[in-house]
Design a protein around this motif. Structure first.
Motif, PDB file in Angstrom:
ATOM      1  N   GLN A  75      30.887  43.419  19.935  1.00 32.76           N
ATOM      2  CA  GLN A  75      30.227  43.457  18.642  1.00 32.76           C
ATOM      3  C   GLN A  75      31.138  44.076  17.590  1.00 32.76           C
ATOM      4  O   GLN A  75      31.192  43.616  16.443  1.00 32.76           O
ATOM      5  N   GLU A  76      31.882  45.117  17.990  1.00 35.45           N
ATOM      6  CA  GLU A  76      32.836  45.752  17.070  1.00 35.45           C
ATOM      7  C   GLU A  76      33.897  44.743  16.636  1.00 35.45           C
ATOM      8  O   GLU A  76      34.282  44.687  15.465  1.00 35.45           O
ATOM      9  N   LEU A  77      34.365  43.934  17.579  1.00 35.79           N
ATOM     10  CA  LEU A  77      35.366  42.920  17.264  1.00 35.79           C
ATOM     11  C   LEU A  77      34.792  41.886  16.300  1.00 35.79           C
ATOM     12  O   LEU A  77      35.442  41.515  15.310  1.00 35.79           O
ATOM     13  N   THR A  78      33.593  41.428  16.568  1.00 37.91           N
ATOM     14  CA  THR A  78      32.948  40.448  15.693  1.00 37.91           C
ATOM     15  C   THR A  78      32.775  41.009  14.284  1.00 37.91           C
ATOM     16  O   THR A  78      33.069  40.334  13.288  1.00 37.91           O
ATOM     17  N   ASP A  79      32.300  42.246  14.207  1.00 38.20           N
ATOM     18  CA  ASP A  79      32.104  42.877  12.896  1.00 38.20           C
ATOM     19  C   ASP A  79      33.432  43.044  12.165  1.00 38.20           C
ATOM     20  O   ASP A  79      33.507  42.840  10.943  1.00 38.20           O
ATOM     21  N   PHE A  80      34.470  43.424  12.901  1.00 36.90           N
ATOM     22  CA  PHE A  80      35.787  43.620  12.299  1.00 36.90           C
ATOM     23  C   PHE A  80      36.290  42.325  11.677  1.00 36.90           C
ATOM     24  O   PHE A  80      36.797  42.314  10.550  1.00 36.90           O
ATOM     25  N   LEU A  81      36.144  41.224  12.389  1.00 33.86           N
ATOM     26  CA  LEU A  81      36.625  39.944  11.885  1.00 33.86           C
ATOM     27  C   LEU A  81      35.736  39.388  10.773  1.00 33.86           C
ATOM     28  O   LEU A  81      36.183  38.569   9.973  1.00 33.86           O
ATOM     29  N   THR A  82      34.505  39.865  10.715  1.00 30.80           N
ATOM     30  CA  THR A  82      33.565  39.365   9.709  1.00 30.80           C
ATOM     31  C   THR A  82      33.623  40.181   8.413  1.00 30.80           C
ATOM     32  O   THR A  82      33.732  39.619   7.320  1.00 30.80           O
ATOM     33  N   VAL A  83      33.567  41.484   8.546  1.00 33.70           N
ATOM     34  CA  VAL A  83      33.473  42.332   7.348  1.00 33.70           C
ATOM     35  C   VAL A  83      34.565  43.386   7.258  1.00 33.70           C
ATOM     36  O   VAL A  83      34.590  44.176   6.317  1.00 33.70           O
ATOM     37  N   GLY A  84      35.467  43.433   8.240  1.00 35.94           N
ATOM     38  CA  GLY A  84      36.548  44.409   8.195  1.00 35.94           C
ATOM     39  C   GLY A  84      36.209  45.674   8.960  1.00 35.94           C
ATOM     40  O   GLY A  84      35.227  45.741   9.698  1.00 35.94           O
ATOM     41  N   PRO A  85      37.032  46.709   8.803  1.00 34.78           N
ATOM     42  CA  PRO A  85      36.825  47.967   9.535  1.00 34.78           C
ATOM     43  C   PRO A  85      35.436  48.544   9.290  1.00 34.78           C
ATOM     44  O   PRO A  85      34.889  48.459   8.188  1.00 34.78           O
ATOM     45  N   LYS A 135      46.052  37.925  11.974  1.00 31.52           N
ATOM     46  CA  LYS A 135      45.971  37.485  10.576  1.00 31.52           C
ATOM     47  C   LYS A 135      45.417  38.605   9.695  1.00 31.52           C
ATOM     48  O   LYS A 135      45.892  38.840   8.574  1.00 31.52           O
ATOM     49  N   GLN A 136      44.405  39.291  10.206  1.00 28.25           N
ATOM     50  CA  GLN A 136      43.792  40.352   9.413  1.00 28.25           C
ATOM     51  C   GLN A 136      44.768  41.512   9.198  1.00 28.25           C
ATOM     52  O   GLN A 136      44.838  42.096   8.113  1.00 28.25           O
ATOM     53  N   PHE A 137      45.516  41.866  10.236  1.00 22.09           N
ATOM     54  CA  PHE A 137      46.519  42.922  10.092  1.00 22.09           C
ATOM     55  C   PHE A 137      47.657  42.470   9.177  1.00 22.09           C
ATOM     56  O   PHE A 137      48.237  43.290   8.457  1.00 22.09           O
ATOM     57  N   THR A 138      47.959  41.175   9.197  1.00 25.20           N
ATOM     58  CA  THR A 138      48.986  40.661   8.289  1.00 25.20           C
ATOM     59  C   THR A 138      48.526  40.789   6.842  1.00 25.20           C
ATOM     60  O   THR A 138      49.288  41.219   5.957  1.00 25.20           O
ATOM     61  N   GLN A 139      47.290  40.414   6.573  1.00 24.57           N
ATOM     62  CA  GLN A 139      46.755  40.572   5.218  1.00 24.57           C
ATOM     63  C   GLN A 139      46.835  42.037   4.777  1.00 24.57           C
ATOM     64  O   GLN A 139      47.243  42.341   3.641  1.00 24.57           O
ATOM     65  N   LEU A 196      45.930  57.014  -1.413  1.00 20.02           N
ATOM     66  CA  LEU A 196      44.804  56.855  -0.502  1.00 20.02           C
ATOM     67  C   LEU A 196      44.281  55.429  -0.550  1.00 20.02           C
ATOM     68  O   LEU A 196      44.134  54.839  -1.623  1.00 20.02           O
ATOM     69  N   CYS A 197      44.018  54.873   0.626  1.00 18.83           N
ATOM     70  CA  CYS A 197      43.355  53.565   0.692  1.00 18.83           C
ATOM     71  C   CYS A 197      41.881  53.760   0.338  1.00 18.83           C
ATOM     72  O   CYS A 197      41.185  54.565   0.954  1.00 18.83           O
ATOM     73  N   ASP A 198      41.424  53.014  -0.654  1.00 15.98           N
ATOM     74  CA  ASP A 198      40.022  53.117  -1.060  1.00 15.98           C
ATOM     75  C   ASP A 198      39.250  51.881  -0.600  1.00 15.98           C
ATOM     76  O   ASP A 198      38.629  51.163  -1.380  1.00 15.98           O
ATOM     77  N   LYS A 199      39.307  51.638   0.694  1.00  6.76           N
ATOM     78  CA  LYS A 199      38.530  50.585   1.365  1.00  6.76           C
ATOM     79  C   LYS A 199      38.989  49.180   0.970  1.00  6.76           C
ATOM     80  O   LYS A 199      38.199  48.246   1.012  1.00  6.76           O
ATOM     81  N   ILE A 200      40.264  49.051   0.597  1.00  2.40           N
ATOM     82  CA  ILE A 200      40.759  47.766   0.134  1.00  2.40           C
ATOM     83  C   ILE A 200      41.421  46.962   1.248  1.00  2.40           C
ATOM     84  O   ILE A 200      41.618  45.754   1.125  1.00  2.40           O
ATOM     85  N   LEU A 201      41.777  47.621   2.376  1.00  4.10           N
ATOM     86  CA  LEU A 201      42.507  46.947   3.446  1.00  4.10           C
ATOM     87  C   LEU A 201      41.546  46.369   4.488  1.00  4.10           C
ATOM     88  O   LEU A 201      40.618  47.053   4.922  1.00  4.10           O
ATOM     89  N   PRO A 202      41.789  45.136   4.930  1.00  5.62           N
ATOM     90  CA  PRO A 202      40.919  44.519   5.935  1.00  5.62           C
ATOM     91  C   PRO A 202      41.228  44.955   7.365  1.00  5.62           C
ATOM     92  O   PRO A 202      40.554  44.537   8.307  1.00  5.62           O
ATOM     93  N   ALA A 203      42.271  45.790   7.552  1.00  2.00           N
ATOM     94  CA  ALA A 203      42.627  46.313   8.877  1.00  2.00           C
ATOM     95  C   ALA A 203      43.506  47.533   8.666  1.00  2.00           C
ATOM     96  O   ALA A 203      44.212  47.626   7.663  1.00  2.00           O
TER      97      ALA A 203
END
Length: 581
Positions: A124-134, A220-224, A107-114
């Motif tokens: 706003q969802e896009l901005t938040d995603f790029l700033t703090v993740g999902p 980049k975020q999905f690559t990480q 299980l992913c425990d909130k470690i993935l940025p995407a």
């Protein structure tokens, strides 16, 4: 019966009560807070295994404590907040355990940025995603953990297999990534480009990255995320040997990355997903189901004895698809009794002229799942086809836009007709459109047509079963099966268009082949599971009703028998439907 099985299952949980400790210096896992673990009332899709088993719950725990050895199975759920798939993975875990397997979850425990649960819904969802993740990590991890914990099976967490050095490595790997990234992109020799691209396209709900100024940052975020998934999974597989691995779907991030790693390491793994038929699932060996189907050899289905009962069964099911009677996702619910000529009148088609049908895919879906042949993508195919018909006033083109453009919970942000209007301003007079929102029945509309052009939609197989000639320009899984015309080059497609109208239905031999393959695909490859029930909640297809532990024993749910035997013994994932008719 259960006592006999229980005596055979003497092995499982000697070490699993202890939490896993990685030998690496672990990134501190993010523990769910009280708020994140207190689930909303809409989260009643989460199975409560104590309630499901009832009086048998004590027996379940006794079974766990009595099992010490057995085949090790990893159910790599990863994205816990998947209300359609996670409950079924807990059911598979229980059934496999009853058969003597040592099952663990990942299980992913909130470690993935995407991840797959990230998508673009607003600026706003896009901005938040790029700033703090999902945005829904608390809910996703909390609900996934809650679904699994009642079984008292080990839950491995991605963060346990990652260090701060791995985070830096993932960040560095993403530095040069842009929209020029290809599916051949690799990290540490493992090809993860496809999962990155498919995940980002799904995030945007588009088939390309045009008109998305933040596409590079999202990629980049999905690559990480893909690199972190790869590193964590590789570390886990170095520390533990699993006999079998189960991965849902097998594409996007993180699931597609898990598949890439399992392939590279030559692990025994299986992919699964919900099937079209109600209470059915599809399973495939060592790849996602759409690739397995595409590569499936003719003898697997074409050389079987096709009896009149089998033919009757598939014809009955195919007619039911006109109104989605037996399907879990209902694209066609109205108009099954409509006369085709009434549709022609409503749309404005002239019945004295030949009509050629065209079925679109959801634009981002077509790009994610299927490779290209004669055309770069579905939009190029659409633009060329409409341009051709503009020069053929003797023909009419009837475009049926896929209803999932507006019906699917994953909303599209790139629409077929809007893309066409960018090229044409307005459509030619002999081109007619049935919009995605229209209640017009797709099958009845296509009955008006001499032939039907498609990119990769499943409906092509069903139309061939109706005797209608089909031309497949994209990479559909029913290509290479002798069903319709498979386009391999631009010149070939152009020649096919010039020879329209065909003026006749397909041969009896070809139609019979289409029916045989449809039987194989819809009635044998879609495995019915009697231990689940439909439920009316959005994005939560099924629930697990109250069960006795013996209900999960071999012989009581034939579908679970097929699934578990396929996983544990590399058996066939084909349900012998013919034994039911």
């Amino acid at each position: 019966m259960f006592q006999k099985i229980s005596n055979l299952l003497k092995k499982l949980l000697k070490k699993t009560s202890a939490a896993h400790i990685s030998s690496a210096a672990a990134v501190t896992p993010i523990v769910p807070t009280e708020d994140s673990m207190s689930l909303k009332t809409t989260d009643n899709w989460i199975p409560d295994w104590k309630e499901i088993f009832g009086d048998d719950y004590l027996l379940w725990n006794e079974l766990l404590s009595s099992l010490k050895d057995g085949p090790k199975v990893l159910i790599a759920t990863a994205v816990g907040g998947n209300s359609s798939l996670t409950p079924l993975e807990t059911l598979f875990a229980a059934a496999l355990t009853v058969r003597g397997a040592k099952v663990q979850f990942l299980l992913c425990d909130k470690i993935l940025p995407a991840c797959q649960n990230s998508y673009y819904s607003s600026e706003q969802e896009l901005t938040d995603f790029l700033t703090v993740g999902p945005s829904n990590c608390d809910w996703c991890y909390g609900s996934g953990y809650k679904a699994m914990e009642g079984l008292n099976l080990p839950i491995l967490k991605l963060s346990s297999f990652l260090t701060e050095e791995h985070r830096l490595e993932a960040t560095e790997a993403a530095l040069g990534v842009s929209t020029t990234i290809s599916e051949a992109f690799t990290h540490r020799g493992i090809q993860i480009g496809e999962s990155i691209i498919s995940g980002a396209l799904r995030f945007f709900g588009r088939g390309d990255f045009n008109e998305e100024p933040k596409a590079n940052e999202v990629l980049k975020q999905f690559t990480q995320a893909a690199v972190l998934t790869q590193l964590a999974f590789e570390n886990l597989l170095q520390e533990q040997k699993f006999d079998h691995i189960l991965i849902n779907q097998g594409f996007y991030v993180p699931q597609g990355t898990l598949v890439a790693v399992a392939k590279a390491r030559k692990n025994s793994f299986f992919c699964w997903d919900l099937a079209y038929r109600q209470c059915c699932i599809t399973m495939s060996k060592h790849d996602a189901y759409y690739r397995e189907l595409h590569d499936e050899s003719l003898p697997a289905w074409n050389e079987v004895t096709f009896t009149p009962k089998m033919e009757g069964a598939i014809k009955e099911y195919l007619v039911s698809r006109w109104h989605s009677e037996y399907d879990w996702f209902k694209f066609n619910e109205t108009g099954a009794d409509t006369k085709p000529e009434d549709i022609a009148k409503e749309v404005g088609i002239d019945l004295s002229k030949p009509i050629i049908g065209l079925l679109t895919n959801v634009v981002w879906d077509a790009q994610v799942f299927y490779e290209s042949n004669a055309f770069k993508n579905i939009i190029d195919w659409l633009v060329y086809t409409v341009g051709y018909f503009a020069k053929r006033p003797d023909l009419q083109l009837l475009i049926r836009v896929h209803p999932a453009e507006v019906k699917s919970w994953q909303r599209s942000r790139q629409f077929a007709i809007a893309e066409l209007l960018k090229s044409f301003g307005e459509l030619p007079e002999n081109v007619f459109v049935i919009e995605a929102r229209s209640s017009i029945n797709t099958y009845k509309a296509m009955m008006l047509c001499d032939s039907v052009l498609l990119y990769s939609t499943t409906a092509g197989l069903e139309l061939a079963c109706m005797g209608i000639p089909v031309v497949t320009a994209g990479e559909a899984w029913f290509r290479g099966k002798g069903i319709g015309q498979d386009v391999t080059s631009f010149d070939e497609y152009d020649k096919i268009l010039r020879n329209l109208p065909s003026g006749s239905r397909i041969s009896d031999e070809e139609r019979n082949r289409a029916l045989k393959y449809a039987y194989h695909f819809y009635l044998r490859k879609m495995i019915p599971v009697s231990s689940i029930e439909p439920q009316p909640f959005e994005n939560a297809s099924y629930k697990i009703p109250k069960l006795r532990l013996s209900d999960l024993a071999p012989g009581n749910d034939k579908g679970l028998d097929v699934i578990c035997n396929g996983i544990l013994n590399e058996g066939s994932f084909a349900f012998e439907y013919e034994n039911r008719i």
